[in-house]
Design a protein around this motif. Structure first.
Motif, PDB file in Angstrom:
ATOM      1  N   ASN A   1       0.808  -1.220   0.000  1.00 43.65           N
ATOM      2  CA  ASN A   1       0.000   0.000   0.000  1.00 43.65           C
ATOM      3  C   ASN A   1       0.839   1.268   0.000  1.00 43.65           C
ATOM      4  OD1 ASN A   1      -2.468  -1.407   0.148  1.00 43.65           O
ATOM      5  ND2 ASN A   1      -1.988  -1.854   2.277  1.00 43.65           N
ATOM      6  N   SER A   2       2.118   1.104  -0.269  1.00 41.93           N
ATOM      7  CA  SER A   2       2.973   2.277  -0.146  1.00 41.93           C
ATOM      8  C   SER A   2       3.110   3.059  -1.435  1.00 41.93           C
ATOM      9  CB  SER A   2       4.354   1.865   0.344  1.00 41.93           C
ATOM     10  OG  SER A   2       4.258   1.507   1.703  1.00 41.93           O
ATOM     11  N   LEU A   3       2.438   2.590  -2.471  1.00 37.12           N
ATOM     12  CA  LEU A   3       2.516   3.331  -3.723  1.00 37.12           C
ATOM     13  C   LEU A   3       1.157   3.974  -3.995  1.00 37.12           C
ATOM     14  CD1 LEU A   3       4.519   0.684  -5.742  1.00 37.12           C
ATOM     15  CD2 LEU A   3       5.369   2.812  -4.754  1.00 37.12           C
ATOM     16  N   ASN A   4       1.215   5.196  -4.491  1.00 37.44           N
ATOM     17  CA  ASN A   4       0.007   5.943  -4.791  1.00 37.44           C
ATOM     18  C   ASN A   4      -0.751   5.263  -5.927  1.00 37.44           C
ATOM     19  OD1 ASN A   4      -1.912   7.781  -5.554  1.00 37.44           O
ATOM     20  ND2 ASN A   4      -0.536   9.551  -5.520  1.00 37.44           N
ATOM     21  N   PRO A   5      -1.975   4.790  -5.660  1.00 35.01           N
ATOM     22  CA  PRO A   5      -2.684   4.003  -6.671  1.00 35.01           C
ATOM     23  C   PRO A   5      -3.057   4.789  -7.919  1.00 35.01           C
ATOM     24  CG  PRO A   5      -4.103   4.446  -4.787  1.00 35.01           C
ATOM     25  CD  PRO A   5      -2.730   4.909  -4.415  1.00 35.01           C
ATOM     26  N   THR A   6      -3.056   6.106  -7.833  1.00 38.87           N
ATOM     27  CA  THR A   6      -3.485   6.878  -8.995  1.00 38.87           C
ATOM     28  C   THR A   6      -2.306   7.514  -9.738  1.00 38.87           C
ATOM     29  OG1 THR A   6      -3.890   8.759  -7.550  1.00 38.87           O
ATOM     30  CG2 THR A   6      -5.772   7.364  -8.083  1.00 38.87           C
ATOM     31  N   MET A   7      -1.101   7.059  -9.454  1.00 40.30           N
ATOM     32  CA  MET A   7       0.055   7.596 -10.192  1.00 40.30           C
ATOM     33  C   MET A   7       0.840   6.451 -10.796  1.00 40.30           C
ATOM     34  SD  MET A   7       1.711  10.541  -7.845  1.00 40.30           S
ATOM     35  CE  MET A   7       3.060  11.196  -8.802  1.00 40.30           C
TER      36      MET A   7
ATOM     37  N   GLN B   1       6.021   8.207  -9.846  1.00 37.69           N
ATOM     38  CA  GLN B   1       6.287   8.252  -8.408  1.00 37.69           C
ATOM     39  C   GLN B   1       7.782   8.246  -8.126  1.00 37.69           C
ATOM     40  OE1 GLN B   1       3.639   5.996  -5.821  1.00 37.69           O
ATOM     41  NE2 GLN B   1       2.457   5.416  -7.610  1.00 37.69           N
ATOM     42  N   ILE B   2       8.537   7.674  -9.022  1.00 36.09           N
ATOM     43  CA  ILE B   2       9.991   7.761  -8.856  1.00 36.09           C
ATOM     44  C   ILE B   2      10.437   9.148  -9.287  1.00 36.09           C
ATOM     45  CG2 ILE B   2      12.195   6.860  -9.702  1.00 36.09           C
ATOM     46  CD1 ILE B   2      10.904   4.131  -9.812  1.00 36.09           C
TER      47      ILE B   2
ATOM     48  N   ASP C   1       8.822  11.968  -9.197  1.00 36.47           N
ATOM     49  CA  ASP C   1       8.498  13.154  -8.384  1.00 36.47           C
ATOM     50  C   ASP C   1       9.481  13.344  -7.234  1.00 36.47           C
ATOM     51  OD1 ASP C   1       7.551  11.324  -6.509  1.00 36.47           O
ATOM     52  OD2 ASP C   1       5.465  11.984  -6.600  1.00 36.47           O
TER      53      ASP C   1
ATOM     54  N   TYR D   1       0.515   1.123 -13.512  1.00 36.64           N
ATOM     55  CA  TYR D   1       0.056   1.623 -12.220  1.00 36.64           C
ATOM     56  C   TYR D   1       0.309   0.569 -11.152  1.00 36.64           C
ATOM     57  CZ  TYR D   1      -2.299   5.572 -14.390  1.00 36.64           C
ATOM     58  OH  TYR D   1      -2.559   6.728 -15.043  1.00 36.64           O
TER      59      TYR D   1
ATOM     60  N   HIS E   1      -1.484  -1.086  -9.075  1.00 36.27           N
ATOM     61  CA  HIS E   1      -2.337  -2.260  -8.927  1.00 36.27           C
ATOM     62  C   HIS E   1      -2.051  -3.321  -9.978  1.00 36.27           C
ATOM     63  CE1 HIS E   1      -4.525  -0.042 -12.042  1.00 36.27           C
ATOM     64  NE2 HIS E   1      -5.020  -1.221 -12.388  1.00 36.27           N
ATOM     65  N   GLU E   2      -1.263  -2.948 -10.987  1.00 36.35           N
ATOM     66  CA  GLU E   2      -0.953  -3.927 -12.038  1.00 36.35           C
ATOM     67  C   GLU E   2       0.290  -4.750 -11.688  1.00 36.35           C
ATOM     68  OE1 GLU E   2      -2.234  -1.866 -16.116  1.00 36.35           O
ATOM     69  OE2 GLU E   2      -1.122  -0.505 -14.827  1.00 36.35           O
TER      70      GLU E   2
ATOM     71  N   CYS F   1       9.883  -0.015  -4.488  1.00 36.03           N
ATOM     72  CA  CYS F   1      10.242   0.765  -3.300  1.00 36.03           C
ATOM     73  C   CYS F   1      11.757   0.806  -3.120  1.00 36.03           C
ATOM     74  CB  CYS F   1       9.585   0.185  -2.054  1.00 36.03           C
ATOM     75  SG  CYS F   1       7.823   0.502  -2.006  1.00 36.03           S
TER      76      CYS F   1
ATOM     77  N   MET G   1      13.157   3.094  -5.683  1.00 39.20           N
ATOM     78  CA  MET G   1      12.862   4.469  -5.305  1.00 39.20           C
ATOM     79  C   MET G   1      13.825   4.929  -4.214  1.00 39.20           C
ATOM     80  SD  MET G   1       9.070   5.896  -5.225  1.00 39.20           S
ATOM     81  CE  MET G   1       8.405   4.811  -4.049  1.00 39.20           C
TER      82      MET G   1
ATOM     83  N   ASP H   1      -0.526   4.072   3.714  1.00 37.93           N
ATOM     84  CA  ASP H   1       0.935   3.970   3.700  1.00 37.93           C
ATOM     85  C   ASP H   1       1.565   4.864   2.648  1.00 37.93           C
ATOM     86  OD1 ASP H   1       0.853   2.178   5.730  1.00 37.93           O
ATOM     87  OD2 ASP H   1       0.864   0.403   4.436  1.00 37.93           O
ATOM     88  N   TYR H   2       0.869   4.983   1.498  1.00 40.20           N
ATOM     89  CA  TYR H   2       1.520   5.770   0.437  1.00 40.20           C
ATOM     90  C   TYR H   2       1.645   7.246   0.794  1.00 40.20           C
ATOM     91  CZ  TYR H   2      -3.363   6.447  -1.151  1.00 40.20           C
ATOM     92  OH  TYR H   2      -4.699   6.730  -1.233  1.00 40.20           O
TER      93      TYR H   2
ATOM     94  N   PRO I   1      -7.259   4.574 -12.008  1.00 37.71           N
ATOM     95  CA  PRO I   1      -6.692   3.515 -12.842  1.00 37.71           C
ATOM     96  C   PRO I   1      -6.988   2.112 -12.333  1.00 37.71           C
ATOM     97  CG  PRO I   1      -4.982   4.754 -11.703  1.00 37.71           C
ATOM     98  CD  PRO I   1      -6.258   5.470 -11.455  1.00 37.71           C
TER      99      PRO I   1
END
Lengths: 312, 322, 577, 336
Positions: B102-108, B113-114, B116, B148, B150-151, B161, B164, D231-232, D329
């Motif tokens: 859950n540590s990655l923004n699901p909408t980016m 994310q790397i 930014d 993304y 979720h994929e 992570c 990153m 967490d994100y 997404p």
């Protein structure tokens, strides 16, 4: 062990017990100050209605029972008439006592809000559980139904009601508004049920042969209670705002004093330009109090279910 | 020995409750040498993650940093303003988080994310080649550039992570139970990736976990935490060979072999109220070797060079079985 | 996606179409007079006044279309306008109207007898045109003929001495408006939009949207050329929708409005306090001008126990008119003394009724009322309500919920009745339902209305509405809302005989007052309706930019500026300062 | 952005059509439950002006024919459905015989233009303030001021409108009192007119904004609380990203998603909810049209307005369904 040691131990023990007691009290999340304040405000409105009914002359809500447009005690109206003790909150343009109006009206508004969302929530719970649990065609029907209902303007239905019956009662109004607040709890619960269906304990219950209704109401419902509470309070707010909106439109009950109707009459009579602020201001203040109460309860409930938000 | 890259002295992180503070991390001190990997172990709730939150200044209300000093590259991290400290984050002090799922923004997108974090700290977004280089370093395929979160599978997310974390060549990386949420096979592979990247970049690292087996393979020194305090620090070989603290012993004995896993040995006795720790040794309520001396304060003391321990009976217990 | 696009495109088109008419050059505020419009102009592109809607009162019949005569409410005389006079035959079945010479349409064509004959024939021949004026013409006129360019003769179906004032004299609100034959000829009167419209008035149409209509002065107006009248001073007339009492009050205070629709007395005082230039009909309390429709309580004479005249009379005794005046009207009107509107022109008839002893008292005589009820066999129960045979004496009073004036009046009546021992209850009903379903079918016990409305300069228009010929059973429609009380019986028959006789007498016949008093004794004895109070309208008028507004001191006519007579008001306006 | 699969599109279209059909049928049925005869009402209204009307039965029969209510119910129903397809709702009874579609065509541009714009502004402000209530870096003042400002949500919109009018138009004279544009401007696509429209629209828009932003703010607050714990977001902070960037890209970006659906579902209700604001400002949008129709019990107009509101809602939901996979997404265009 010396006696001083012993005494110190007793004292420490006492202090510890006291601390434990205090801890218990603070640890009970339901004794959240916001929650208490919010409930207090709502109870104050109910109390105003109950105690007011005993202490105040309610005959004063009838047209022509008081002089017109008197200001509250300590103020003067545009005609330089001072407020009098007999009508401490002033009177309206039809010769009615504002205090009597709010004693009768404020609990009415709260009643409509509570009843409407109670009915709406119950419908939402049943439909949401059914949709989420049974799924398939039933789910489709409920979903389409709620989508359809959300598109129909409540005004249309109320206008028809009024033309059919000449007048609507408080209960009828609550029923009508309930027809427009069940959709969001339905959606919420359906979504929750769908995700909970996957969770272990419900599957466990299913494997152990529990009946569907048992699972629904004994296993799942208790876990949804925090959500339901929040949703309930939100829908009470929505219901009150809707009810007041309809009353302000002149579509509410005709003979029963409500806060919305009082505001409607004030506006119709040009109370703003005549500086009859007590006429619209006092009912508005009561609505605001009700709203603040509900808001505080809502914020409090969030803190109960989400300890992160609790202040140090 | 040269100057340590990261030095923690007397760090206190307290959580406020209506009935007094919970000492989540109480007075912990350790050094991280340049290029070294330090393992921070202890059972859940022992304050490992809180300690890193303190170092990263990410303690959120109702918690607070109640005292102590954190020096990174000779710079006092606690004294910096929020904005100054923000600039040090990631460029000097990166984190591989606990829940990669859950540590990655699901909408980016992953690449964004790397990008930014690089853009924020260097002022310019990395070009595609640099991102792909990072992917390659952690063994990720190029195709995820446009994907993304979720994929991706859990292991892939964890590698993202890691990629990153090293994107800015930080001085220190804190890996907070970086592999604990993954299944065994993936865990091993990710751990290897982590080790590989660390060795390639020569970065200093704090590795948090409760898996002593994994620690044995990955770290140079181990610090053992119990109830918010560090009770022993020792080089990994010494720790396994001659643990000084009874609690360390318990942890180690719960690891029978490097390939076989079994649950940590459960100790008898009650844990103390975290608001109201006992006088003296923090472990006294659960320690099998407790005696009268345990109610006296137990400062960290050197048992032998490189190994410090907070137990007055360390010498006499050495070699004894739990 | 496609649907959205269609809607967006459609509305863009509508928007552009709506603004199709370009505005003329700007006119300074001091040359503009702004009237209040209390309704939305639902269909601003349509000027066919034969179909109902806001197609006249947004300025069309106040500035553009002129009436043939204008009834002067002060003197009771018909002021000639497009016509110069009329003559009737002996039995009032034939009327000859003479038109003014030199009248022109704004496009330069002459206005003459052909236009009148054409327009009247249009109303006679097209049953689907439904405006009230057209229906009335259709009901009364047998044929119309042109004598010469300036003379027209009407043959009526029945004798009607009031033919001209009823149809062409702006008696109430409007009049039958003459349309230009050269524009309307060949058009279907039911669907023709008549856009752009023309008229004979001193203003021409400039533009309209749903919330305003703008009219600009035609400096080539026939009236100035022929010496009939000078050009009116305002260069532009705007009718502006204001959106309720509060906003019209604010607009009045900020001088963005010159004449406003009805406001409450408190609102008026507040406006006047903030803008001393704002005046009303009377310069002092009670400010308001009286409305031609006095308020009354109609009683269904077919429903027990109200079929007993004594019971109706009892209610009349119990009602305290002065309390209604004080609470519902805040003292801005007066209690009714008779069924008539208390205009100067009605004084002879009102006086005749009062002299005969049938005038109504301003205050109640509850004891007399209760005595009548007790005589009818009712006794007071424990809760202070009369009972007979275990039945409580109760009544539902239907009231139109459209205005607080109505509901407040009935609230007071309900209180008065309850205190006297009648369990009364108000039943508020929506405007259309009230007029469409409750009143005409007699589906009520008592109701609040103004059905004796009609007479402003002679008594028959009002009195003729309660004759036995209009009695129909409950559930059938009362013709023309006449006698919805369904008042019949000997007294009603005697009343009807006198009123029918009165119908054929010419206006101003000296016998009429005596006959009124004679007929009124039956009304007074049986009370099919109980006159309550005179209605009043408090219209704020702003003298910041314009003076010459109609007032009690300057009574050239009444101030209801949504009526067809507003031409007179506009001609009387003078620039202030 | 990918393309929308045909199967998904067809599926959504069927749902759209079905929703509109059922809702449209309901708004046809509901008025017919009323015992009131619209022709009688139209006649009553004609009579109410002066208290009399001649040839009542004759006019009544004509009214019935023109309104189409002399036909069997089933015929009326299909005629209605057929008419609804081309936005033909028959004739208004209050301003008979104006077609309802003409009335709607006049009102719709204002509603689509300014009113929806103000609802969008409300949505943006409400969500932003809701987010600020939760955000750690908000100014202290915001955490006190925003909940306090939400008390406005309890005020009936008509009162907020009147108070704004009183303060800013009557007393301060910053804004005009009523109307949608000035008396002296030339309507059309010119700057003076646009300026006038914006100037006139500001107060009605504000009246709506201050009473409805609280709804969105409360919803957003709840969603932000959830997202804040994710967490994100914590990792983003550890990454040393600028707080404002975290707020927008990491928190609001994720928390807003359910709000967008809610907005699509609510838009019709919101349009209907502003009737009194439009009335007091004499602003002739759909709300005002509906208000007048309610006062007049003008069922064809109520029906027409309700239909358009239903259509706007259903279309908004449809559009949100179509674009949702692009803004979230995790969701794919799937058959269901």
């Amino acid at each position: 062990m010396t006696s001083t040691d012993h005494q110190a131990e007793i004292a420490a023990d006492k202090a510890a017990r006291k601390r434990a007691k205090r801890m218990k009290r603070f640890d009970n999340p339901w004794l959240n100050p916001k929650l208490i304040w919010g409930a207090g405000l709502l109870l104050a409105i109910v109390a105003l209605g109950l105690i007011g009914r005993m202490l105040w002359n309610l005959e004063l809500v009838y047209t022509g029972s008081t002089p017109l447009k008197l200001p509250p005690l300590g103020f003067e109206n545009l005609r330089k008439q001072p407020g009098v003790l007999d009508y401490p909150l002033g009177t309206d343009g039809s010769g009615r006592d504002i205090l009597a109006l709010i004693i009768m009206g404020a609990p009415n508004s709260l009643f409509v809000g509570l009843l409407a969302s109670l009915i709406g929530m119950s419908t939402g719970i049943v439909l949401g559980f059914t949709a989420g649990f049974v799924g398939g065609r039933t789910d489709d029907v409920i979903r389409v139904l709620s989508d359809v209902m959300i598109t129909i303007p409540p005004l249309l239905i109320l206008v028809v009601f009024q033309s059919a019956f000449g007048d609507v009662s408080l209960t009828m109004m609550a029923l009508l508004i309930a027809g427009f607040v069940w959709q969001s709890p339905t959606r919420l619960i359906r979504a929750q049920v769908l995700s909970m269906k996957q969770s272990g304990y419900v599957q466990m219950a299913q494997l152990s042969g529990a009946s569907t209704t048992d699972i629904m109401f004994k296993e799942m419902l208790p876990n949804l209670i925090p959500y339901l509470f929040g949703s309930f309070i939100a829908s009470v707010t929505t219901a009150i705002v809707t009810a007041v909106g309809l009353e302000v439109l002149g579509l509410g009950p005709q003979r029963i004093p409500t806060l919305g109707r009082t505001i409607y009459e004030a506006i119709n009579a040009g109370a703003l330009i005549q500086n009859l602020w007590w006429w619209w201001g006092i009912p508005t203040l009561l609505l605001a109090t009700m709203f603040i109460g509900l808001l505080l309860i809502n914020l409090g409930l969030d803190e109960v279910s989400n300890p992160r938000l609790r202040k140090a | 020995m040269s100057e340590p890259v990261l030095s923690v002295r007397g760090l206190k992180v307290y959580y406020a409750t209506p009935d007094g503070d919970v000492l989540a991390t109480d007075d912990i001190s350790f050094d991280l040498e340049r290029g070294e990997t330090l393992g921070l172990v202890g059972e859940s709730g022992s304050g490992k993650t809180t300690a890193t939150s303190g170092i990263l200044r990410m303690v959120s209300s109702p918690g607070r940093i109640a005292g102590g000093r954190v020096t990174l590259d000779g710079e006092d991290m606690i004294a910096l303003s929020d904005e100054e400290f923000r600039k040090r984050r990631w460029s000097k002090l990166a984190l591989i988080p606990q829940g990669a799922m859950n540590s990655l923004n699901p909408t980016m997108k992953i690449s964004a994310q790397i990008a930014d974090v690089v853009r924020t700290h260097t002022g310019a977004a990395p070009d595609r080649a640099r991102v792909l280089e990072l992917f390659q370093m952690v063994g990720l395929p190029e195709r995820i550039y446009e994907m993304y979160p979720h994929e991706l599978s859990g292991g892939m997310k964890q590698r993202v992570c890691i990629a990153m974390a090293v994107a800015l060549n930080p001085t220190v990386i804190i890996a907070d139970e970086a592999t604990s949420a993954l299944d065994v096979v993936v865990q091993r592979v990710v751990a290897q990736t982590l080790a590989k990247v660390r060795d390639a970049l020569g970065v200093s690292m704090i590795m948090i976990g409760h898996d002593m087996g994994l620690m044995a393979q990955m770290v140079d020194r181990i610090a053992v935490m119990y109830a918010g305090k560090i009770v022993e620090i020792a080089p990994v070989a010494d720790m396994f060979a001659r643990p000084g603290h009874p609690y360390s012993k318990i942890l180690i004995e719960s690891v029978p072999s490097l390939t076989e896993r079994r649950p940590m040995k459960i100790t008898e006795g009650i844990t103390h109220d975290p608001r109201n720790p006992p006088e003296g040794c923090i472990f006294q309520l659960r320690c099998p070797h407790v005696n009268d001396g345990c109610t006296k304060p137990q400062p960290m003391r050197e048992l032998r060079p490189g190994q410090t321990v907070a137990c007055h009976r360390a010498e006499e217990l050495e070699g004894a079985h739990v | 996606m496609k649907l959205t696009k269609t809607i967006l495109m459609g509305s863009t088109l509508a928007l552009t179409a709506m603004w199709g008419a370009a505005f003329a050059q700007n006119v300074a505020r001091e040359d503009t007079v702004i009237f209040d419009l209390d309704r939305t102009i639902k269909d601003p592109d349509n000027f066919n006044w034969f179909t109902p809607g806001t197609k006249r009162m947004h300025g069309a019949h106040q500035t553009m279309w002129e009436p043939l005569f204008i009834l002067n409410y002060n003197t009771g005389a018909l002021d000639p306008w497009l016509a110069t006079g009329f003559e009737a035959n002996e039995d009032s079945t034939e009327f000859t109207l003479t038109l003014r010479d030199g009248v022109e349409w704004s496009d330069g064509e002459a206005f003459n007898a052909d236009d009148v004959v054409f327009t009247v024939n249009m109303a006679l021949e097209n049953e689907e045109i439904s405006s009230r004026e057209a229906s009335t013409i259709r009901a009364q006129v047998a044929s119309v003929e042109k004598v010469d360019d300036l003379t027209v003769t009407f043959a009526l179906k029945e004798p009607n001495p009031r033919f001209v004032v009823e149809n062409f004299g702006v008696r109430i609100f409007g009049s039958f408006l003459i349309m230009p034959e050269h524009v309307w000829n060949g058009e279907d009167p039911a669907t023709f939009a008549f856009n752009p419209p023309i008229g004979t008035g001193p203003y021409t149409f400039t533009s309209a949207a749903t919330n305003r209509a703008i009219w600009d002065r035609n400096d080539d107006w026939w009236g100035a050329k022929t010496g009939f009248m000078d050009l009116p001073e305002p260069q532009r007339v705007i009718f502006l929708e204001t959106g309720g009492a509060e906003s019209r009050a604010q607009l009045m205070v900020t001088n963005e409005l010159d004449a406003a629709q009805n406001v409450g007395v408190g609102t008026f005082e507040a406006i006047a306090a903030q803008n001393p230039n704002v005046i009303a009909w009377h310069s002092d309390y009670p400010y308001a001008a009286s409305d031609p429709c006095a308020r009354q309580l109609e009683i269904n004479t077919t429903v027990t126990p109200w079929d007993n005249p004594a019971m109706r009379k009892a209610v009349a005794h119990i009602i305290d008119r002065s309390q209604i005046v004080n609470v519902a009207y805040e003292g801005t009107t007066v209690p009714s003394e008779t069924m008539f509107a208390q205009y100067g022109s009605m004084a002879p008839f009102i006086d005749a009724v009062k002299e005969a002893g049938y005038g109504l008292p301003a205050t109640a005589d509850v004891a007399a009322g209760q005595a009548l009820i007790e005589e009818a066999g009712w006794t007071k129960g424990g809760d202070g309500i009369y009972e007979k045979d275990g039945q409580q004496l109760s009544v539902d009073i239907h009231v139109n919920s459209a205005s607080t004036e109505y509901t407040r009046t009935i609230d007071i009546v309900v209180e008065q009745l309850n205190r006297a021992g009648i369990a009364a209850k108000a039943v508020p009903v929506e405007n259309g339902v009230f007029w469409g379903e409750v009143l005409p079918f007699g589906k009520y016990e008592m109701s609040y209305s103004w059905l004796s409305c009609g007479s402003v300069n002679e008594p028959w228009a009002s009195m003729g509405r309660y004759t036995v010929s209009d009695v129909v059973p409950v559930g059938e429609r009362s013709p023309g809302f006449n006698n919805t009380a369904r008042w019949s019986g000997d007294a009603a028959a005697a009343y009807s005989a006198i009123v029918d006789q009165m119908a054929d007498l010419t206006l101003g016949d000296p016998e009429i007052p005596g006959m009124v008093a004679e007929a009124y004794q039956h009304l007074d004895a049986e009370m099919p309706f109980i006159p309550l109070v005179q209605a009043a309208k408090l219209l704020p008028m702003n003298t910041t930019y314009w003076t010459g507004w109609p007032t009690a001191e300057n009574y050239y006519n009444h101030p209801f500026f949504w009526w067809n007579h507003t031409h007179q008001i506009i001609h009387n306006l003078e620039k202030a300062g | 952005m990918g393309r929308i699969p045909r199967k998904y599109l067809i599926n959504r279209l069927i749902t759209l059509a079905l929703t509109v059909l059922i809702a449209a049928s309901m708004i046809w049925v509901i008025p017919r439950l009323s015992p009131v005869d619209p022709a009688e009402i139209a006649l009553g209204r004609m009579a109410s002006g002066a208290g009399a009307v001649a040839n009542a039965e004759e006019i009544l029969a004509q009214l019935r024919a023109q309104m189409g209510i002399d036909q069997p119910l089933i015929v009326q129903y299909f005629k209605y459905l057929k008419g609804a397809l081309v936005f033909d709702f028959g004739l208004s009874t209050a301003t008979f015989p104006t077609p309802v579609s003409a009335l709607i065509a006049q009102a719709l541009p204002w509603t689509l233009g300014l009113m929806i714009l103000s609802l969008v502004i409300t949505f943006v402000i409400g969500n932003l303030l809701g987010a600020l209530m939760v955000w750690d870096h908000s100014p202290k003042l915001a955490k006190v001021a925003i909940p306090a400002a939400m008390v406005f949500t309890s005020i009936p919109p008509i009162l907020s409108g009147l108070l704004l009018m009183w303060i800013f138009a009557a007393k301060l004279r910053w804004f005009p009192l009523t109307g949608a544009y000035g008396l002296t401007v030339d309507p059309g696509w010119n700057w003076a007119f646009v300026q006038s429209v914006l100037h006139h629209g500001f107060l009605p828009a504000m009246a709506i904004v201050i009473v409805t932003f609280g709804f969105w703010a409360l919803g957003m607050r709840g969603l932000m609380i959830t997202v804040q714990g994710e967490d994100y977001v914590k990792l983003a902070e550890a990454k040393g990203l600028k707080p404002r960037y975290i707020l927008y890209r990491y928190m609001i970006r994720n928390a807003i998603l359910p709000q967008i659906t809610a907005f699509a579902l609510k838009i019709g209700l919101l349009i209907a909810g502003q009737v009194l604001v439009e009335r007091i400002f004499a602003y002739n949008g759909m709300g005002k049209l509906l208000y007048d129709a309610i006062l007049d019990q003008d069922f064809p107009v109520i029906q027409g307005v309700s239909y358009v509101i239903i259509l706007i809602t259903a279309l908004s939901v449809f559009i949100v369904d179509l674009i949702y996979p692009f803004i979230d997404p995790r969701i794919r265009h799937e058959g269901g």
